[in-house]
Design a protein around this motif. Structure first.
Motif, PDB file in Angstrom:
ATOM      1  N   ALA B 165     -58.458 -93.830  49.771  1.00 41.08           N
ATOM      2  CA  ALA B 165     -58.076 -95.106  49.167  1.00 41.08           C
ATOM      3  C   ALA B 165     -57.571 -94.917  47.748  1.00 41.08           C
ATOM      4  O   ALA B 165     -57.708 -95.790  46.921  1.00 41.08           O
ATOM      5  CB  ALA B 165     -59.271 -96.052  49.185  1.00 41.08           C
ATOM      6  N   ALA B 166     -56.965 -93.746  47.484  1.00 36.90           N
ATOM      7  CA  ALA B 166     -56.532 -93.476  46.109  1.00 36.90           C
ATOM      8  C   ALA B 166     -55.454 -94.464  45.694  1.00 36.90           C
ATOM      9  O   ALA B 166     -54.515 -94.727  46.424  1.00 36.90           O
ATOM     10  CB  ALA B 166     -56.003 -92.055  46.010  1.00 36.90           C
ATOM     11  N   SER B 167     -55.589 -94.972  44.515  1.00 41.75           N
ATOM     12  CA  SER B 167     -54.594 -95.931  44.040  1.00 41.75           C
ATOM     13  C   SER B 167     -53.264 -95.213  43.799  1.00 41.75           C
ATOM     14  O   SER B 167     -53.225 -94.070  43.377  1.00 41.75           O
ATOM     15  CB  SER B 167     -55.107 -96.570  42.761  1.00 41.75           C
ATOM     16  OG  SER B 167     -54.058 -96.795  41.891  1.00 41.75           O
ATOM     17  N   VAL B 169     -51.183 -95.799  41.509  1.00 44.24           N
ATOM     18  CA  VAL B 169     -51.003 -95.522  40.078  1.00 44.24           C
ATOM     19  C   VAL B 169     -51.715 -94.240  39.689  1.00 44.24           C
ATOM     20  O   VAL B 169     -51.234 -93.442  38.884  1.00 44.24           O
ATOM     21  CB  VAL B 169     -51.530 -96.699  39.224  1.00 44.24           C
ATOM     22  CG1 VAL B 169     -51.403 -96.380  37.753  1.00 44.24           C
ATOM     23  CG2 VAL B 169     -50.772 -97.955  39.562  1.00 44.24           C
ATOM     24  N   GLN B 170     -52.869 -94.045  40.312  1.00 40.88           N
ATOM     25  CA  GLN B 170     -53.615 -92.831  39.994  1.00 40.88           C
ATOM     26  C   GLN B 170     -52.813 -91.608  40.412  1.00 40.88           C
ATOM     27  O   GLN B 170     -52.717 -90.624  39.683  1.00 40.88           O
ATOM     28  CB  GLN B 170     -54.959 -92.847  40.701  1.00 40.88           C
ATOM     29  CG  GLN B 170     -55.790 -91.617  40.400  1.00 40.88           C
ATOM     30  CD  GLN B 170     -57.107 -91.638  41.134  1.00 40.88           C
ATOM     31  OE1 GLN B 170     -57.234 -92.296  42.163  1.00 40.88           O
ATOM     32  NE2 GLN B 170     -58.078 -90.942  40.610  1.00 40.88           N
ATOM     33  N   PHE B 172     -49.634 -91.466  40.809  1.00 41.53           N
ATOM     34  CA  PHE B 172     -48.485 -91.368  39.914  1.00 41.53           C
ATOM     35  C   PHE B 172     -48.846 -90.586  38.662  1.00 41.53           C
ATOM     36  O   PHE B 172     -48.138 -89.658  38.259  1.00 41.53           O
ATOM     37  CB  PHE B 172     -47.992 -92.766  39.555  1.00 41.53           C
ATOM     38  CG  PHE B 172     -46.954 -92.787  38.478  1.00 41.53           C
ATOM     39  CD1 PHE B 172     -47.251 -93.224  37.199  1.00 41.53           C
ATOM     40  CD2 PHE B 172     -45.670 -92.342  38.735  1.00 41.53           C
ATOM     41  CE1 PHE B 172     -46.293 -93.235  36.208  1.00 41.53           C
ATOM     42  CE2 PHE B 172     -44.698 -92.347  37.748  1.00 41.53           C
ATOM     43  CZ  PHE B 172     -45.021 -92.798  36.478  1.00 41.53           C
ATOM     44  N   GLY B 173     -49.969 -90.955  38.060  1.00 40.60           N
ATOM     45  CA  GLY B 173     -50.412 -90.251  36.858  1.00 40.60           C
ATOM     46  C   GLY B 173     -50.641 -88.776  37.137  1.00 40.60           C
ATOM     47  O   GLY B 173     -50.256 -87.898  36.360  1.00 40.60           O
ATOM     48  N   ILE B 176     -47.281 -86.966  37.525  1.00 38.37           N
ATOM     49  CA  ILE B 176     -46.645 -86.777  36.220  1.00 38.37           C
ATOM     50  C   ILE B 176     -47.270 -85.571  35.519  1.00 38.37           C
ATOM     51  O   ILE B 176     -46.581 -84.649  35.073  1.00 38.37           O
ATOM     52  CB  ILE B 176     -46.810 -88.034  35.343  1.00 38.37           C
ATOM     53  CG1 ILE B 176     -45.970 -89.188  35.876  1.00 38.37           C
ATOM     54  CG2 ILE B 176     -46.466 -87.732  33.897  1.00 38.37           C
ATOM     55  CD1 ILE B 176     -44.534 -89.136  35.464  1.00 38.37           C
TER      56      ILE B 176
END
Lengths: 244, 331
Positions: B165-167, B169-170, B172-173, B176
């Protein structure tokens, strides 16, 4: 103005002269590993504390917060120095504290490309650990440049402390009017005049004992020793400069 | 002329110049308006006068204190007059439209070698693993392999991450931080005579090649390729380009041509920065695609493959054709 003239003012030998398009020589003092290392430690502390401070509230936002935190960690790792160097006149907070500035090798302000380049190549300076390669490079180059500086053609220079380190009391300054001026007993060459003026200007920064110690060296010129000799020298200096 | 007389004659001008320097610094890069413009008019002329005063002071052997003070004034003027163009929007537009693709074409030899190291080695290991499946274990350990298999299981809802269930946005970070870090190191490693870059390219090529062949064995190829192809166009190309820039750095030290080694390195480093910025932009795009699109289990594989193929065409067309045909203007 010849190079030899300008060189005569470089008493420490640690300065760099470079010629500007206006045809004069400007002097900068490149900073060595100790000052730079201290500035780096300060910056590392700031980023470490900043990351820790930012982490707690972001962790509250759950996984999205962690994502944002990772982006911040990335930006801090690679761009913290770049942003400060380009937008704050070459000074990260650590360098600001140590009175250092990053500039291009011709003393022009550093741009985006040079700043990113020198900070990316920090990776190479770290090898094999603790910046050993960077330190070796700084000690072996004439201008204290690490590998990133060499590739980007940048320098880290000392900038003058805008405020004096300690306030000089009025008593310590011998006012020209009080002392008066005197002509030198024998003709002084321009080098000697300049040395005398330099001594007179440094009075505020010398202890009285040290000033007398130095003036005693010129006792034959001033014709006295001790405090009287010092004052006599200062009178001659005033005469050279045109005071009194 | 005695020093005091010299100082008295010019003191007003020196303090006026000091004030102008302070006023310009206070502007922080924005344009002066109205009153400010009038007050700052004639700054270049004032600077030239300061330079003249400094030269005179040195010639006449005036005191070190005076020379130091004039030197500092001149340094300030020099710093202000020779500052760079900071109009970011204009520079960015020109960079993406012209400078970046031209830089890639200019360094085509390094790009070719980097591609060989990455895709060539990757292809080789893929062929080897395809014929002897057990070879994959010489590239990565069993535990790591299990983790990868779990990521590309077709029945997973979120592909490409090991947290169910990893977000987005997480991730994405994470992308990056991880991918751009690898690319920057692939570039910086070039300073070590190109070996650092070559190693990173080969290592990543090995992993990718072995994995590609391995997923074929366990039947996960649809998930894997549809995941990779979307952002692969940006990410893989960016890794190859940053490795190529690193190889260029190393090559400039090893084979400096007509320059000294240092001058050759500086020249290559300055030129390769165009590629580095472009790589950074491409990897941000890749992270966005990877985190918010590629991982969606709800999007059918055919759509992902189609879009992904489109991206590859886009990237290649951009690098091959963008920025051509303009007159060579120097700015």
């Amino acid at each position: 103005m010849s190079a030899a003239d300008a060189e005569a003012y470089d008493t420490t030998g640690a300065s760099l002269r470079f010629e500007t398009p206006e045809g004069i020589d400007l002097v900068v003092r490149p900073a060595g590993p100790v000052a730079r290392g201290l500035a780096f430690s300060i910056d590392e502390s700031i980023t470490w504390l900043g990351s820790a401070a930012v982490f707690a509230p972001l962790a509250f936002l759950g996984e999205a917060g962690v994502g944002v935190y990772l982006v911040i960690v990335f930006l801090t790792e690679w761009f913290y120095p770049v942003l400060f160097e380009v937008l704050r006149g070459g000074q990260t907070p650590g360098k600001s504290v140590m009175n250092l500035r990053v500039v291009n090798a011709d003393a022009t302000p550093i741009g985006w490309n040079a700043s990113l380049l020198r900070n990316l190549l920090r990776v190479a300076d770290l090898v094999p650990m603790f910046y050993l390669l960077g330190l070796a490079s700084m000690c072996l180059t004439r201008r204290f440049q690490r590998l990133g500086d060499l590739a980007a053609d940048t320098l880290v220079i000392h900038v003058a402390d805008p405020a004096p380190a300690r306030p000089v009391s009025e008593d310590a300054i011998d006012h020209a009017e009080a002392l008066g001026a005197a002509p030198p007993p024998l003709p002084l060459s321009s080098e000697e005049q300049r040395a005398l003026l330099g001594y007179a200007e440094r009075q505020a920064g010398l202890s009285v004992e040290r000033a007398i110690e130095l003036s005693d060296v010129l006792a034959p010129l001033s014709g006295a020793r001790g405090e009287a000799g010092r004052r006599a020298l200062l009178r001659i200096a005033n005469g050279v400069v045109g005071d009194g | 002329m005695k020093q005091r007389a010299f100082e008295e004659r010019h003191a007003a001008r020196w303090s006026a110049f000091s004030e102008q320097v302070a006023a310009i610094d206070a502007l922080s890069g924005r344009r002066p308006l109205g009153d400010e413009r009038d007050r700052l008019a004639g700054f270049p002329d004032a600077y030239r006068m300061i330079c003249r005063d400094l030269a005179v002071a040195i010639e006449r052997r005036y005191s070190p204190g005076l020379v130091d003070r004039l030197n500092r004034l001149a340094l300030d003027g020099h710093r202000i007059l020779y500052a760079h163009d900071t109009n970011l929007a204009r520079r960015m537009r020109r960079f993406f439209a012209r400078d970046f693709p031209r830089a890639v074409r200019r360094d085509w030899r390094a790009v070719a070698i980097a591609s060989l190291l990455f895709y060539g080695v990757g292809g080789l290991i893929a062929a080897l693993v395809a014929s002897s499946p057990e070879l994959v274990y010489s590239v990565m350990g069993a535990a790591e392999l299990r983790a990868f298999e779990a990521m590309y299981d077709p029945s997973a809802e979120h592909i490409g991450s090991d947290r169910a269930a990893a977000s987005d946005v997480q991730m994405f970070g994470y992308y990056i931080m991880n991918n751009i870090g690898i690319a920057f190191r692939a570039y910086a490693g070039g300073l070590l005579l190109g070996l650092g870059s070559a190693l990173i390219l080969v290592f990543n090529g090995l992993s990718l090649g072995a994995l590609s062949a391995h997923v074929g064995h366990i039947g996960f190829e649809e998930t894997f390729f549809s995941f990779v192809i979307g952002h692969g166009a940006f990410e893989l190309t960016a890794i190859v380009l940053s490795g190529a820039a690193g190889l260029r750095l190393g090559g400039s030290i090893v084979a400096p041509g007509a320059r000294t080694r240092l001058a050759s390195l500086q020249h290559a480093a300055a030129e390769s920065m165009s590629i580095v910025w472009g790589v950074f932009a491409m990897l941000v795009i890749a992270a966005v695609v990877e985190a918010f699109w590629s991982s969606k289990g709800s999007v059918p594989a055919e759509v992902k493959l189609g879009v992904g193929a489109g991206c590859w065409v886009l990237v290649f067309a951009y690098l091959l054709f963008a920025g051509r045909g303009d007159a060579e203007t120097r700015t």
